[in-house]
Design a protein around this motif. Structure first.
Motif, PDB file in Angstrom:
ATOM      1  N   ILE A  19      62.567  26.063  29.708  1.00  0.00           N
ATOM      2  CA  ILE A  19      61.364  26.862  30.434  1.00  0.00           C
ATOM      3  C   ILE A  19      60.896  25.700  30.680  1.00  0.00           C
ATOM      4  CG2 ILE A  19      59.486  28.217  30.480  1.00  0.00           C
ATOM      5  CD1 ILE A  19      60.621  29.931  27.799  1.00  0.00           C
ATOM      6  N   VAL A  20      61.162  25.842  31.979  1.00  0.00           N
ATOM      7  CA  VAL A  20      60.289  24.963  32.973  1.00  0.00           C
ATOM      8  C   VAL A  20      59.266  24.885  33.624  1.00  0.00           C
ATOM      9  CG1 VAL A  20      60.486  22.672  34.383  1.00  0.00           C
ATOM     10  CG2 VAL A  20      62.312  23.625  33.157  1.00  0.00           C
ATOM     11  N   HIS A  21      57.349  25.060  33.563  1.00  0.00           N
ATOM     12  CA  HIS A  21      57.069  25.482  34.400  1.00  0.00           C
ATOM     13  C   HIS A  21      56.511  24.146  35.472  1.00  0.00           C
ATOM     14  CE1 HIS A  21      55.943  28.249  30.951  1.00  0.00           C
ATOM     15  NE2 HIS A  21      56.427  26.935  30.047  1.00  0.00           N
ATOM     16  N   GLU A  22      57.048  24.823  36.323  1.00  0.00           N
ATOM     17  CA  GLU A  22      56.535  23.826  37.323  1.00  0.00           C
ATOM     18  C   GLU A  22      57.134  25.533  39.275  1.00  0.00           C
ATOM     19  OE1 GLU A  22      59.972  20.917  38.740  1.00  0.00           O
ATOM     20  OE2 GLU A  22      59.412  20.820  37.441  1.00  0.00           O
ATOM     21  N   LYS A  23      56.948  25.307  40.356  1.00  0.00           N
ATOM     22  CA  LYS A  23      56.871  26.071  41.337  1.00  0.00           C
ATOM     23  C   LYS A  23      58.285  25.726  41.193  1.00  0.00           C
ATOM     24  CE  LYS A  23      54.058  28.386  44.626  1.00  0.00           C
ATOM     25  NZ  LYS A  23      53.910  29.404  44.022  1.00  0.00           N
ATOM     26  N   VAL A  24      59.664  26.829  41.933  1.00  0.00           N
ATOM     27  CA  VAL A  24      60.919  26.947  42.239  1.00  0.00           C
ATOM     28  C   VAL A  24      61.593  27.665  42.468  1.00  0.00           C
ATOM     29  CG1 VAL A  24      61.150  25.231  39.932  1.00  0.00           C
ATOM     30  CG2 VAL A  24      61.894  27.672  39.708  1.00  0.00           C
ATOM     31  N   THR A  25      62.089  27.412  43.442  1.00  0.00           N
ATOM     32  CA  THR A  25      62.816  28.492  44.562  1.00  0.00           C
ATOM     33  C   THR A  25      63.994  28.403  43.812  1.00  0.00           C
ATOM     34  OG1 THR A  25      62.005  27.437  46.394  1.00  0.00           O
ATOM     35  CG2 THR A  25      63.519  29.089  46.651  1.00  0.00           C
ATOM     36  N   LEU A  26      64.616  30.259  43.955  1.00  0.00           N
ATOM     37  CA  LEU A  26      65.169  30.667  42.654  1.00  0.00           C
ATOM     38  C   LEU A  26      66.992  30.935  43.703  1.00  0.00           C
ATOM     39  CD1 LEU A  26      63.458  33.554  40.086  1.00  0.00           C
ATOM     40  CD2 LEU A  26      63.958  31.001  40.040  1.00  0.00           C
ATOM     41  N   SER A  27      67.793  30.644  43.108  1.00  0.00           N
ATOM     42  CA  SER A  27      69.247  30.807  43.926  1.00  0.00           C
ATOM     43  C   SER A  27      68.856  32.076  44.714  1.00  0.00           C
ATOM     44  CB  SER A  27      70.360  31.547  42.529  1.00  0.00           C
ATOM     45  OG  SER A  27      69.941  32.574  42.174  1.00  0.00           O
ATOM     46  N   SER A  28      68.063  33.225  43.974  1.00  0.00           N
ATOM     47  CA  SER A  28      67.742  34.288  44.972  1.00  0.00           C
ATOM     48  C   SER A  28      66.911  34.583  46.644  1.00  0.00           C
ATOM     49  CB  SER A  28      67.290  35.741  44.136  1.00  0.00           C
ATOM     50  OG  SER A  28      65.809  35.282  43.770  1.00  0.00           O
ATOM     51  N   GLY A  29      66.323  33.155  46.852  1.00  0.00           N
ATOM     52  CA  GLY A  29      65.643  32.699  47.199  1.00  0.00           C
ATOM     53  C   GLY A  29      63.983  33.145  47.338  1.00  0.00           C
ATOM     54  N   LYS A  30      64.007  33.677  45.867  1.00  0.00           N
ATOM     55  CA  LYS A  30      62.655  33.472  45.575  1.00  0.00           C
ATOM     56  C   LYS A  30      62.262  33.006  44.911  1.00  0.00           C
ATOM     57  CE  LYS A  30      63.353  39.121  44.731  1.00  0.00           C
ATOM     58  NZ  LYS A  30      62.596  40.195  43.879  1.00  0.00           N
ATOM     59  N   GLU A  31      60.446  32.875  45.200  1.00  0.00           N
ATOM     60  CA  GLU A  31      59.438  31.366  44.733  1.00  0.00           C
ATOM     61  C   GLU A  31      59.428  32.165  43.016  1.00  0.00           C
ATOM     62  OE1 GLU A  31      57.212  29.523  46.898  1.00  0.00           O
ATOM     63  OE2 GLU A  31      58.215  28.766  47.790  1.00  0.00           O
ATOM     64  N   ALA A  32      59.015  30.840  41.913  1.00  0.00           N
ATOM     65  CA  ALA A  32      58.805  30.982  40.667  1.00  0.00           C
ATOM     66  C   ALA A  32      57.750  30.464  40.501  1.00  0.00           C
ATOM     67  CB  ALA A  32      60.001  31.031  39.688  1.00  0.00           C
ATOM     68  N   ASP A  33      57.163  30.533  39.370  1.00  0.00           N
ATOM     69  CA  ASP A  33      55.685  29.567  38.519  1.00  0.00           C
ATOM     70  C   ASP A  33      57.099  28.621  37.935  1.00  0.00           C
ATOM     71  OD1 ASP A  33      54.293  29.903  40.748  1.00  0.00           O
ATOM     72  OD2 ASP A  33      53.322  31.363  39.263  1.00  0.00           O
ATOM     73  N   TYR A  34      57.792  29.061  37.908  1.00  0.00           N
ATOM     74  CA  TYR A  34      58.441  28.497  35.927  1.00  0.00           C
ATOM     75  C   TYR A  34      60.249  28.627  36.266  1.00  0.00           C
ATOM     76  CZ  TYR A  34      59.446  33.823  34.593  1.00  0.00           C
ATOM     77  OH  TYR A  34      59.614  35.118  34.632  1.00  0.00           O
ATOM     78  N   TYR A  35      60.700  27.760  35.576  1.00  0.00           N
ATOM     79  CA  TYR A  35      62.504  28.103  35.948  1.00  0.00           C
ATOM     80  C   TYR A  35      62.921  28.347  34.318  1.00  0.00           C
ATOM     81  CZ  TYR A  35      67.422  27.252  37.071  1.00  0.00           C
ATOM     82  OH  TYR A  35      68.293  26.812  37.783  1.00  0.00           O
TER      83      TYR A  35
END
Length: 186
Positions: A19-35
Motif C-alpha cells: 500500500i502506497v499512500h500518494e495520489k495516483v492515476t489508476l489503469s482505469s483512468g480514475k484517481e486515488a489517494d493510495y495505490y
C-alpha cells in the motif's frame, strides 16, 4: 499453516509492502489517494506462497470447482502460478493459464496461453480490480477459447463497483480475499 494464519500474515504483508499512500492515476483512468501495488506481494518470496494458499482457500470455501486458473497478463500471472503451486502442495492438479489483451497474429494465434482450457471449468484471477475491465477482458478471452468460467477472484477489492459489474456482465460470482476496509483503507 492454517488458513487463518496464512490470511492474517498475507494481510500484514499487503499493508506493509503493497500500500502506497500518494495520489495516483489508476489503469482505469480514475484517481486515488493510495495505490495497492500487489506485484510487491505476488512476486515476493514469502507472500506469493500465501497468495496461492489464501486464494485456493477462498475458492474452496465458496464451493467453486475448477481445473485451471489465470487471467489477464500481467497482474494475474503470478496469482495463477501461486494458486497452481498451492494446489500442487495439496496433491491437486490445477493448471494455470495466461490471457493476452488481444489474440496473437502469429504462431498459434492464441489469446489464452497454457494448457488447453476448452471445455474445462476455470477461474479468472486478478490481483486487484477497480472497474472490473481487466477481469471482463479475461472472461471474454477465456470463453472464446472454450473455457467454462466458474468465478472471478481477486486478492484485493477496492470497493469501486467491480463486483457488481462483473457479476452483472459476466454472470459469475466475484470473490475477493480482502476488502479495502480490512486493509485500513476504508
Amino acid at each position: 499453516m492454517t488458513a487463518t494464519v496464512a490470511r492474517d500474515r498475507l494481510r500484514e504483508l499487503i499493508q506493509e509492502l503493497a500500500i502506497v499512500h500518494e495520489k495516483v492515476t489508476l489503469s482505469s483512468g480514475k484517481e486515488a489517494d493510495y495505490y495497492i501495488d500487489l506485484r510487491r506481494i505476488t512476486l515476493h518470496h514469502e507472500a506469493s506462497q500465501l497468495v496461492g494458499q489464501v486464494m485456493l482457500d477462498l475458492l474452496d470455501d465458496a464451493g467453486i470447482t475448477f481445473q485451471s486458473a489465470g487471467g489477464l497478463t500481467m497482474g494475474a500471472d503470478p496469482v495463477g502460478t501461486a494458486l497452481m503451486h498451492a494446489a500442487a502442495r495439496g496433491n491437486r492438479e490445477i493448471d494455470a493459464f495466461v490471457v493476452r489483451k488481444a489474440q496473437k497474429n502469429h504462431g498459434m494465434a492464441r489469446q489464452v496461453e497454457g494448457p488447453d482450457i476448452s471445455g474445462r471449468p476455470v477461474v479468472v484471477l486478478e490481483d486487484t480490480s477497480t472497474t472490473g475491465g481487466s477481469a471482463l477482458t479475461a472472461v471474454e478471452g477465456v470463453r472464446r477459447a472454450g473455457g467454462l468460467v466458474q468465478a472471478v477472484a481477486v486478492i484485493v477489492d477496492r470497493d469501486t463497483g467491480s463486483k457488481e459489474r462483473i457479476e452483472s456482465e459476466a454472470g459469475v460470482p466475484y470473490l475477493y480475499a480482502f476488502g479495502k476496509d480490512e486493509l485500513g483503507l476504508g
